[in-house]
Design a protein around this motif. Sequence first.
Motif, PDB file in Angstrom:
ATOM      1  N   ASP A 331       0.871  -1.190   0.000  1.00  0.00           N
ATOM      2  CA  ASP A 331       0.000   0.000   0.000  1.00  0.00           C
ATOM      3  C   ASP A 331       0.904   1.235   0.000  1.00  0.00           C
ATOM      4  OD1 ASP A 331      -1.621   2.151   0.613  1.00  0.00           O
ATOM      5  OD2 ASP A 331      -2.801   1.108   2.133  1.00  0.00           O
ATOM      6  N   THR A 361      -3.006   5.524  -5.063  1.00  0.00           N
ATOM      7  CA  THR A 361      -4.237   6.317  -5.005  1.00  0.00           C
ATOM      8  C   THR A 361      -3.985   7.764  -5.402  1.00  0.00           C
ATOM      9  OG1 THR A 361      -6.065   6.986  -3.562  1.00  0.00           O
ATOM     10  CG2 THR A 361      -3.899   6.859  -2.524  1.00  0.00           C
ATOM     11  N   SER A 363      -6.028   9.879  -3.942  1.00  0.00           N
ATOM     12  CA  SER A 363      -6.696  10.514  -2.792  1.00  0.00           C
ATOM     13  C   SER A 363      -5.788  11.502  -2.095  1.00  0.00           C
ATOM     14  CB  SER A 363      -7.112   9.459  -1.762  1.00  0.00           C
ATOM     15  OG  SER A 363      -8.194   8.730  -2.226  1.00  0.00           O
TER      16      SER A 363
HETATM   17  C1  LIG Z   1      -2.554   3.535   4.664  1.00  0.00           C
HETATM   18  C2  LIG Z   1      -3.718   4.011   3.857  1.00  0.00           C
HETATM   19  N1  LIG Z   1      -4.097   3.316   2.772  1.00  0.00           N
HETATM   20  C3  LIG Z   1      -5.160   3.696   2.038  1.00  0.00           C
HETATM   21  C4  LIG Z   1      -5.889   4.810   2.362  1.00  0.00           C
HETATM   22  C5  LIG Z   1      -7.130   5.190   1.591  1.00  0.00           C
HETATM   23  O1  LIG Z   1      -6.918   5.279   0.263  1.00  0.00           O
HETATM   24  P1  LIG Z   1      -8.132   5.532  -0.735  1.00  0.00           P
HETATM   25  O2  LIG Z   1      -8.699   6.880  -0.433  1.00  0.00           O
HETATM   26  O3  LIG Z   1      -7.489   5.457  -2.058  1.00  0.00           O
HETATM   27  O4  LIG Z   1      -9.133   4.439  -0.516  1.00  0.00           O
HETATM   28  C6  LIG Z   1      -5.550   5.553   3.474  1.00  0.00           C
HETATM   29  C7  LIG Z   1      -6.357   6.733   3.844  1.00  0.00           C
HETATM   30  O5  LIG Z   1      -6.090   7.485   4.728  1.00  0.00           O
HETATM   31  C8  LIG Z   1      -4.433   5.156   4.235  1.00  0.00           C
HETATM   32  O6  LIG Z   1      -4.067   5.855   5.308  1.00  0.00           O
END
Ligand SMILES: Cc1ncc(COP(=O)(O)O)c(C=O)c1O
Length: 523
Positions: A331, A361, A363
Amino acid sequence: MLQCKMSDVKVVPEVQSPPISQAADITAPAAIRGPSAVQIPLQLEAGRDRPLHEQISEQIRLLIADGRLRPGSYIPSSRQLADQLGVSRNTVLLAFNRLTSEGYIEAAKGSHTFVSQAYAKSSPPRGNVRATVEPAKSIRRPPVLFRGEAQQLVRPGRKPIFNFFVGRPCPRCFPHRIWRRLLLKRLASAGSSLSEYPPPAGLLELRHAVADHLGAARGMNVRAAQILIVNGIQEALNIIARLFVRPGTPVAIEDPCYRGALSTFESYGAEMVPVPVDKDGICVDRLPERAVSLVYVTPSHQFPTGETLPTERRVELLKWANRVGAYVVEDDYDSDFRFDGPPLTALAGLDNSASVIYLGTFSKSIGAGLRVGYLAVPMELAETAITVKSILNAGQSWIDQAVLADFITSGSFARHLNQVRMVYRARRNCLLSTLREHFGEVNVSGHQGGMHVMWHLPDSLPDALVVEATALNHGVGVYSLRSAVAFDFTQTPYSNRALVLGYPALSEEQIREGIVRVARALA
Ligand SMILES: Cc1ncc(COP(=O)(O)O)c(C=O)c1O
């Protein structure tokens, strides 16, 4: 159903039909002027001894009385309703006159009719609806088989004035101007793209753009065929779990870890195997020497400690995965932001044995509201992963993908990242210097990159939960591990002696003010 306030009704502006663009379908119906209502479910019985207009008024009255037609909502015009029901317009007008005299409906300017606002005061609470099927004496429903815990990315309740919540990009950094331009351009040439389903794996242009970006930015050698465009990392996790997890499947995970990943794997019945984390990320030598299907890791910026997994551990992790036959789920949620020195190559970039499934992502780099992420899978998993994606939701929004592809391929994404990186670096520096100013020598991890730091509390301060509650009382959101969407299986040095602070969404001034308030509150 259109809802509007009484005040809106009195000044309904005429809606201008948009000019038909060259690309528009010339057979499309002309836009209806003014407010419009949806068709409402009325059934007339021709043979009944009640006249048709009474049947109409009776049914509309009932829809209003039991709360299905809410005060302020438009009802179809007499012409539309006559057309829908196959009766004369006069029949409908008779019904409307009756309902108007009873105070159920009102006419606005033009031919628009809406449910009387006055009715709101006397209308029964929603839910008190007319039953169409009598409830049986005892109904046995199947038990709900899922009991999960959400990761609470959207925090309910009181919003602090200065909010150091994790993982929020700066709202003012969103590239509005260029996004609008690209969006309008794509809309103008959309053709049938918005009326067709998009390919479930994602738009090919975007998959190519992501593959190229990962090559340059993360040192990965991936082809577009290995990329899936998904609804954020959260969906990528679901796809992986669908592919590999059944009740009892062993899945190794960092301790502490990201709550969203844990909740996903647990929801599929995984047997979670926590592996401790130290100041270099996951302790690879503590991974179990037994068959484990997946190991979930955040090597760039361990969530929540922020530590970076050194290259030697990365290599050991890949060797372990090959030994026990596990897939590594990497991730890489916030690796676009590295402030001190170049980023390390992603695990997926070091992997020559197709053992890493990579999650990325937009995001963090653009905005979480887009809900766009990507999954880079070993080639042999691509087809089944796409099948899962199509079962889950048949693909991402075409327009969002098209704009994003243009944003990346035009070079705007790289420019955006460079600009935002500078802003975030200044905010990180501001946070660290303000903490030092007010708390002396501070022990912080994860400051080399990403979008949050972990502050390891000195002995002079109370436990994290107390600091969190005290700060909140003074309008500041600082977060203990679990409040920061993290989870710890065992009592770790982080459990109650560390705070997680996200900073990109706050200006330097807000950061200073927030930390000053915490310092004063704890003094
Ligand atoms: C470690 C981690 N992975 C994934 C995500 C979320 O990603 P997405 O918005 O793409 O679902 C977050 C969100 O804070 C995160 O902290």
